[in-house]
Design a protein around this motif. Structure first.
Motif, PDB file in Angstrom:
ATOM      1  N   GLU A  64       0.842  -1.199   0.000  1.00 44.27           N
ATOM      2  CA  GLU A  64       0.000   0.000   0.000  1.00 44.27           C
ATOM      3  C   GLU A  64       0.881   1.254   0.000  1.00 44.27           C
ATOM      4  OE1 GLU A  64      -3.442  -0.171  -0.057  1.00 44.27           O
ATOM      5  OE2 GLU A  64      -3.265   1.979  -0.357  1.00 44.27           O
ATOM      6  N   THR A  65       2.044   1.186   0.639  1.00 43.05           N
ATOM      7  CA  THR A  65       2.903   2.368   0.734  1.00 43.05           C
ATOM      8  C   THR A  65       4.237   2.177   0.023  1.00 43.05           C
ATOM      9  OG1 THR A  65       3.646   1.535   2.877  1.00 43.05           O
ATOM     10  CG2 THR A  65       1.963   3.248   2.906  1.00 43.05           C
TER      11      THR A  65
ATOM     12  N   LEU B  63      -1.834  -6.066  -3.528  1.00 39.21           N
ATOM     13  CA  LEU B  63      -2.065  -4.947  -2.622  1.00 39.21           C
ATOM     14  C   LEU B  63      -2.485  -5.455  -1.257  1.00 39.21           C
ATOM     15  CD1 LEU B  63      -4.144  -1.951  -3.927  1.00 39.21           C
ATOM     16  CD2 LEU B  63      -1.829  -1.993  -3.017  1.00 39.21           C
TER      17      LEU B  63
ATOM     18  N   ILE C 297      -7.846   8.970  -6.744  1.00 42.16           N
ATOM     19  CA  ILE C 297      -7.759   9.439  -5.359  1.00 42.16           C
ATOM     20  C   ILE C 297      -6.764  10.577  -5.276  1.00 42.16           C
ATOM     21  CG2 ILE C 297      -7.170   8.815  -2.995  1.00 42.16           C
ATOM     22  CD1 ILE C 297      -8.552   6.358  -3.346  1.00 42.16           C
ATOM     23  N   ALA C 298      -7.286  11.758  -4.967  1.00 39.20           N
ATOM     24  CA  ALA C 298      -6.439  12.945  -4.874  1.00 39.20           C
ATOM     25  C   ALA C 298      -6.194  13.256  -3.413  1.00 39.20           C
ATOM     26  CB  ALA C 298      -7.137  14.118  -5.537  1.00 39.20           C
ATOM     27  N   GLN C 299      -4.958  13.535  -3.057  1.00 42.12           N
ATOM     28  CA  GLN C 299      -4.648  13.982  -1.708  1.00 42.12           C
ATOM     29  C   GLN C 299      -3.757  15.210  -1.826  1.00 42.12           C
ATOM     30  OE1 GLN C 299      -4.104  11.138   1.490  1.00 42.12           O
ATOM     31  NE2 GLN C 299      -3.921   9.513  -0.006  1.00 42.12           N
TER      32      GLN C 299
ATOM     33  N   GLU D 178     -12.732   7.570 -10.185  1.00 40.20           N
ATOM     34  CA  GLU D 178     -11.894   6.574  -9.496  1.00 40.20           C
ATOM     35  C   GLU D 178     -10.429   6.974  -9.403  1.00 40.20           C
ATOM     36  OE1 GLU D 178     -12.864   2.408  -9.784  1.00 40.20           O
ATOM     37  OE2 GLU D 178     -14.639   2.941 -10.942  1.00 40.20           O
TER      38      GLU D 178
ATOM     39  N   ASN E 266      -7.273   4.704  -8.904  1.00 41.84           N
ATOM     40  CA  ASN E 266      -7.636   3.556  -8.091  1.00 41.84           C
ATOM     41  C   ASN E 266      -7.614   2.266  -8.902  1.00 41.84           C
ATOM     42  OD1 ASN E 266      -8.190   2.938  -5.502  1.00 41.84           O
ATOM     43  ND2 ASN E 266     -10.241   3.839  -5.483  1.00 41.84           N
TER      44      ASN E 266
ATOM     45  N   PRO F  97      -2.563  -4.113   3.107  1.00 40.33           N
ATOM     46  CA  PRO F  97      -2.305  -2.992   4.004  1.00 40.33           C
ATOM     47  C   PRO F  97      -1.170  -3.241   4.993  1.00 40.33           C
ATOM     48  CG  PRO F  97      -4.298  -4.152   4.682  1.00 40.33           C
ATOM     49  CD  PRO F  97      -3.835  -4.789   3.417  1.00 40.33           C
TER      50      PRO F  97
ATOM     51  N   MET G 215     -12.700  11.641  -7.671  1.00 41.60           N
ATOM     52  CA  MET G 215     -13.191  10.399  -7.060  1.00 41.60           C
ATOM     53  C   MET G 215     -14.262   9.762  -7.948  1.00 41.60           C
ATOM     54  SD  MET G 215     -12.745   8.397  -4.506  1.00 41.60           S
ATOM     55  CE  MET G 215     -12.361   8.877  -2.820  1.00 41.60           C
TER      56      MET G 215
ATOM     57  N   HIS H 257       6.466  10.818  -6.913  1.00 41.04           N
ATOM     58  CA  HIS H 257       7.846  11.239  -7.184  1.00 41.04           C
ATOM     59  C   HIS H 257       8.719  10.003  -7.246  1.00 41.04           C
ATOM     60  CE1 HIS H 257       7.023  15.336  -5.012  1.00 41.04           C
ATOM     61  NE2 HIS H 257       6.607  15.347  -6.253  1.00 41.04           N
TER      62      HIS H 257
ATOM     63  N   ARG I 229      -3.383   2.215 -10.113  1.00 38.68           N
ATOM     64  CA  ARG I 229      -2.415   2.689  -9.112  1.00 38.68           C
ATOM     65  C   ARG I 229      -1.360   3.639  -9.687  1.00 38.68           C
ATOM     66  NH1 ARG I 229      -3.113   1.310  -4.259  1.00 38.68           N
ATOM     67  NH2 ARG I 229      -1.035   1.772  -3.453  1.00 38.68           N
TER      68      ARG I 229
END
Lengths: 392, 392
Positions: free
Chosen positions: A30-31, A42, A210-212, A208, A248, A44, A205, A334, A251
């Motif tokens: 996930e990270t 995937l 995902i913006a942060q 699909e 989403n 968590p 969203m 990045h 990825r």
């Protein structure tokens, strides 16, 4: 979105990692993009990925073993609990992760394991004490990750289409707003960084993505390149939109920045915009395989300086063009390479951003960013959104 | 959402980390909760956090230094570039991160640095070669992170209110749907895991909560606890909703699971639901300070077994109750402690989930999850959403 990384693009000290390398990773996909890239699975929580003698293996908890078998692209998925039992049988009463992994690694009879630079130090210490040799490799861990396949380019472009559609519907809010007392009023309410960002993030969203930390920053806020922006948007001041969601579905990320303004741009700001645009187009023109990214960066710096825009500490804060020109993009927002003051010879298949900016609190902030695919003779721009300062 | 972690809750070998400890971290606060907890500064790229002689310091790139001064809660924010220049002046021609950090660490005259277990191995190797002593500490790195302050509990509860509102508006879709040929039809379209999940995720985004991998899984899909679900939802089968977003405002998570059904539940499924609910209530009843989490888990396991629900490999797949009872929650969706087969003495102030489940492909899947705050004499349930199987 510009990168603030201090990691150097120094050459790796060990050979390229490929399907024949002996590789060990422990991370959450996930990270951690490397373990996702290698496993296409995937989860968590951290899990173990291993590549030895040309076969890839996941060691998974009971909770994930069936899903990993169905979804991952590795050769074997083995239950962690089986090796845990064997560790107990070998005399370890309460085996920790490294005791369990030790049993597994011993089976493989491999001399040296290549691990990513960010491999957890504690596991590294413990495995070395148990007699295993670990060699760290800096990014790019998988060289292949930098060279995008057609499918990866397609994923990035798909995310970018969503970004362009979302920005278009968002700029309509600004287009339909009226200017009153210097603020933008829509349906009786002031438009703010927060309300406009929420509109953008929801539009993404719906597609699909995902913006942060989407940046919608106006005026003085925007002079700090990573400030997300807050409070009412103002007329006649530049507003930076920097949008970099993850799809989403795939990825993969996309990344675009546009600087716009509602009302009439002051001449000084218009000139700033034209200069950044000139520098950005110069940068895009410079991108091709075998070119040194450092030269592209320096050409933009020189262009800005020639126009009289200096960079450095002015009145106690950084002003001018004080970030890199661009960065690789893919599973991470990045990733290598960087186009900056550090050497990097561009390679066909890399996808990089070109995003110079100029920031002066007494004029305003402008940044313009496209994503381009490096090709043998030039580059293909994956961004098709128009560039303009004043909204019609 | 249940945890699949293999990390053990063994006691740390070194003293608790607090404001007087000498601590070093290098990470991105976007993905690493410890460096965010210590700095309250969000940045997409890795940065350096240091705590020595009672003062906390960030070493930041030029791009981030002003924002870090304005937003972080550390004592000092220093420019990386200044130490880079000093490294060059000391004779290193192209200083890497560790060369720069070395100059900084030398100033501090500290004997040992405590670093998180996931400190990057490559930096660890290099800093040790440069003469620094690093000692790893396993999670919880900051013990204090497990014991939530009132403000942290409030943040978790705020996120949970958003989850409950979003689920309620989503279940309305199912309530308003008609059953045709076993499918759920709303406005002429089949409801699917994907369409229902999109509705939920958008409803959460409207409340500034970012949801990823929300589970909306039906029938056989739901028998794999981390399967996100896909395809048309079916009547008379259980549908698991497991919702665990992060609040964009506070960065704290909430986590809730409900199992519902449109139509009429078969008797076997009703009995499965009632059993899971009984086990879950038993679990919540057991939570209080000084109780061993292992006992709570075992009580639920025993309750299920007494009712005849066995756990293990059946027909080649895991069936029954094959995950832990719960996990800590906060800045990370899964953080210490675990309520599982491993010992953990609960402490007042911990926020943990209680989420048993039973999974049998020939009956269906049921999981029910609340978040509770551990108190001296019991616990406070932070989840207020009702529990029912059949939708009215």
């Amino acid at each position: 979105m510009q990168s603030g990384s201090n990691l150097k693009n120094t050459s790796p000290l060990i050979p390229a990692v490929d399907a024949t390398s002996n590789v060990l990773m422990i991370a959450s996909s996930e990270t951690d993009a490397n373990i996702y890239y290698a496993s296409h699975f995937l989860a968590p929580d951290p899990f173990i990925y291993l590549q030895a003698h040309g076969r890839s293996t996941l060691l998974m908890s009971d909770l994930e073993v069936d899903r990993a078998r169905a979804q991952s692209k590795v050769d074997d998925v083995l239950p962690y609990s089986e090796y845990e039992s064997r560790a107990k049988a070998s005399g370890v009463t309460a085996p920790g992760l490294c005791d369990v992994l030790h049993i597994f690694l011993e089976e493989k009879k491999v001399g040296e394991w290549i691990v990513p630079a960010n491999f957890p130090l504690r596991y590294g210490d413990t495995l070395r004490k148990l007699g295993h040799t670990l060699i760290t490799k800096i990014e790019p861990f998988f060289e292949q990750r930098s060279i995008k396949t057609d499918a990866e380019v397609q994923s990035i472009r798909e995310a970018q289409v969503s970004v362009e559609e979302a920005l278009d519907s968002t700029l309509d809010l600004l287009r339909h707003a009226e200017i009153k007392d210097g603020f933008l009023i829509l349906e009786g309410e002031k438009l703010t960084s927060e309300s406009v960002r929420r509109h953008l993030d929801i539009a993404l969203m719906e597609k699909e993505c995902i913006a942060q930390h989407t940046i919608v920053s106006c005026g003085i806020d925007a002079c700090d390149p990573h400030n997300e922006g807050s409070g009412p948007l103002r007329a006649h001041q530049s507003i930076i939109f920097d949008i970099f969601p993850r799809s989403n579905r795939s990825r993969y990320h996309s990344d675009m920045t546009r600087t716009v303004l509602k009302g009439k741009a002051p001449d000084k700001l218009k000139r700033l915009y034209d200069t950044v645009l000139e520098g950005q187009l110069l940068g895009i023109e410079g991108v091709r395989a075998d070119k040194n990214g450092r030269e592209i960066h320096q050409e933009i710096v020189a262009c800005f300086e020639k126009k009289g825009y200096q960079t450095g500490l002015i009145d106690g804060r950084m002003q001018g063009f004080f970030h890199g020109t661009g960065h690789g993009i893919g599973l991470d927002i990045h990733e290598p390479p960087r186009i900056s003051k550090t050497d990097h010879i561009l390679q066909a298949g890399e996808v990089v951003t070109v995003e110079p900016g100029l920031y002066y609190p007494d004029i305003g902030a402008v940044r313009i960013e496209d994503m381009v695919l490096v090709e043998k003779e030039g580059c293909r721009n994956l961004t098709t959104y128009p560039k303009f300062l004043e909204l019609e």
